[in-house]
Design a protein around this motif. Sequence first.
Motif, short mmCIF file in Angstrom:
data_model
loop_
_atom_site.label_atom_id
_atom_site.label_comp_id
_atom_site.label_asym_id
_atom_site.label_seq_id
_atom_site.Cartn_x
_atom_site.Cartn_y
_atom_site.Cartn_z
N ASP A 1 0.83 -1.20 0.00
CA ASP A 1 0.00 0.00 0.00
C ASP A 1 0.86 1.25 0.00
OD1 ASP A 1 -2.64 1.36 0.29
OD2 ASP A 1 -1.77 2.01 2.18
N ARG A 2 1.89 1.28 0.85
CA ARG A 2 2.77 2.46 0.90
C ARG A 2 3.60 2.58 -0.38
NH1 ARG A 2 5.32 3.94 6.69
NH2 ARG A 2 3.55 3.45 8.01
N GLN B 1 1.47 4.28 -2.77
CA GLN B 1 1.33 5.71 -2.46
C GLN B 1 2.56 6.50 -2.93
OE1 GLN B 1 -1.49 7.03 -1.33
NE2 GLN B 1 -2.30 4.95 -1.37
N LEU B 2 3.74 5.95 -2.70
CA LEU B 2 4.97 6.61 -3.17
C LEU B 2 5.02 6.65 -4.68
CD1 LEU B 2 7.77 7.86 -2.80
CD2 LEU B 2 8.69 5.53 -2.58
N SER C 1 2.62 6.68 -6.73
CA SER C 1 1.64 7.66 -7.20
C SER C 1 2.19 9.07 -7.15
CB SER C 1 0.37 7.56 -6.35
OG SER C 1 -0.57 8.54 -6.74
N LYS C 2 2.90 9.39 -6.09
CA LYS C 2 3.50 10.73 -5.95
C LYS C 2 4.58 10.94 -7.01
CE LYS C 2 2.77 10.79 -0.92
NZ LYS C 2 1.64 11.71 -0.89
N TYR D 1 6.31 11.98 0.69
CA TYR D 1 6.00 10.69 1.32
C TYR D 1 6.52 10.65 2.75
CZ TYR D 1 6.55 5.71 2.39
OH TYR D 1 6.53 4.48 3.01
N GLU E 1 4.43 12.56 5.14
CA GLU E 1 3.15 11.92 5.43
C GLU E 1 3.28 10.72 6.34
OE1 GLU E 1 -0.66 9.94 3.05
OE2 GLU E 1 0.93 10.97 1.95
N TYR E 2 4.32 9.90 6.13
CA TYR E 2 4.41 8.65 6.87
C TYR E 2 5.49 8.61 7.94
CZ TYR E 2 1.26 6.56 3.48
OH TYR E 2 0.17 6.26 2.71
N SER F 1 -8.81 -1.11 -0.25
CA SER F 1 -8.26 -0.24 -1.28
C SER F 1 -8.52 -0.84 -2.65
CB SER F 1 -6.75 -0.06 -1.08
OG SER F 1 -6.06 -1.26 -1.42
N THR G 1 -6.69 -2.57 5.11
CA THR G 1 -5.95 -1.88 6.16
C THR G 1 -6.75 -1.95 7.45
OG1 THR G 1 -5.03 -0.36 4.52
CG2 THR G 1 -4.87 0.30 6.82
N LYS H 1 -8.14 11.36 5.10
CA LYS H 1 -6.88 11.24 5.82
C LYS H 1 -6.09 12.54 5.75
CE LYS H 1 -2.76 8.36 6.26
NZ LYS H 1 -1.99 7.23 5.69
#
Length: 368
Positions: free
Chosen positions: A159-160, A163-164, A166-167, A235, A238-239, A315, A321, A358
């Motif tokens: 999942d992370r 997310q990375l 995507s950025k 990223y 955020e994390y 997701s 999650t 979020k």
Amino acid sequence: MASLAVFSQSKGKFIIILDAGHGGKDPGNSHHGFIEKEIALKTTMQLEKQLNDDRDIKVVHTRKSDVFIELRDRPHKANCLHADLFISIHCNSVKDSAPYGTETFVMGITRSKENLEIAKQENSVILLEKGYRRSYKGFDPKNPETLIGLKIMQEDYLDRSIQLASKIESNFKNKLNRKSRGIKQTPLWVLDAAYMPSVLIELGFLSNKSEGLYLNSAEGQKNMAKAIASAIIAYKKEYFDTSSSNDNRDLKDISKKKSIAKDKNSTVKEALSDKNSKKSKTNVVFKIQFAVGSKKLELKPHNFKGLKDVSVQSSAQNLFTYFYGESNSYATATGNLKKAQSKGYTTAYIIAFQNGKKISVKEALKLL
């Protein structure tokens, strides 16, 4: 009891492993005089320069010169250092000279014939290693059956990774006006063996002469590195910067300021507890994220080491999650975090939502 892996979150420097693809006797793709191993290394070195602006980041390279590094040693180095991110830099190529654009890969089962070909290319370095059949337990980089048979051993990090990715792709498209071919999943050994969020970035196609010229230029390498660095830092904020570790200075400072503003004689805990109100005026909610898995489990305590009040969110990537607790109070959330950690979810962390969306923990504390 079904098992769930948990996210990790380091408490010191944010360690990033930068992996310049190929090297030495393995040149990677080569078209129109553009050589992948050279472009990957130069872009990676540029990326380090961009990341060095953040003093909380520690960069470690798998290679800093034109040397051959066995594929298994790349993620192994990251695992030994308990790194927070593994970033592998590559360049694409196909027989057709027309395709162009960026792609960022995360670990997953092959989705298409095209992805399978890329997987075969990137994994083929295994054949250059001595005793590869023993080292990779019969894994054949040219056999579709063994490629598809690879498991996502670290699905808790998928999942992370997404997310990375995507950025990164968003920056390529919106900041550099590059064509983004999107985020893709495919079985790449170097990602499968990394026990942390990890991505493999294909900067573009060397088989496309125009794109190859750009990637081979100093300007192109610097621009691509900037886009990647910006995504990594976003990223991290955020994390990592918003992690809920007890020694997080920024969160403590924010909490302290809130306490003083409300009541000079009250403690930080009293200011944030808000025990007399069940609903926050700001609609801010804190939860404990403690696990991610590919299976949806019944929300019963025996599935979560005795934890009650567990919720789940799915997701688009078919990942689930799991969260523990829900509170408008950061102090209560801190207590929930300790309870989750005491149950064995040692790398659980606090996350925040406002009106179901979020947000960062820092932002949430400022809203209280």
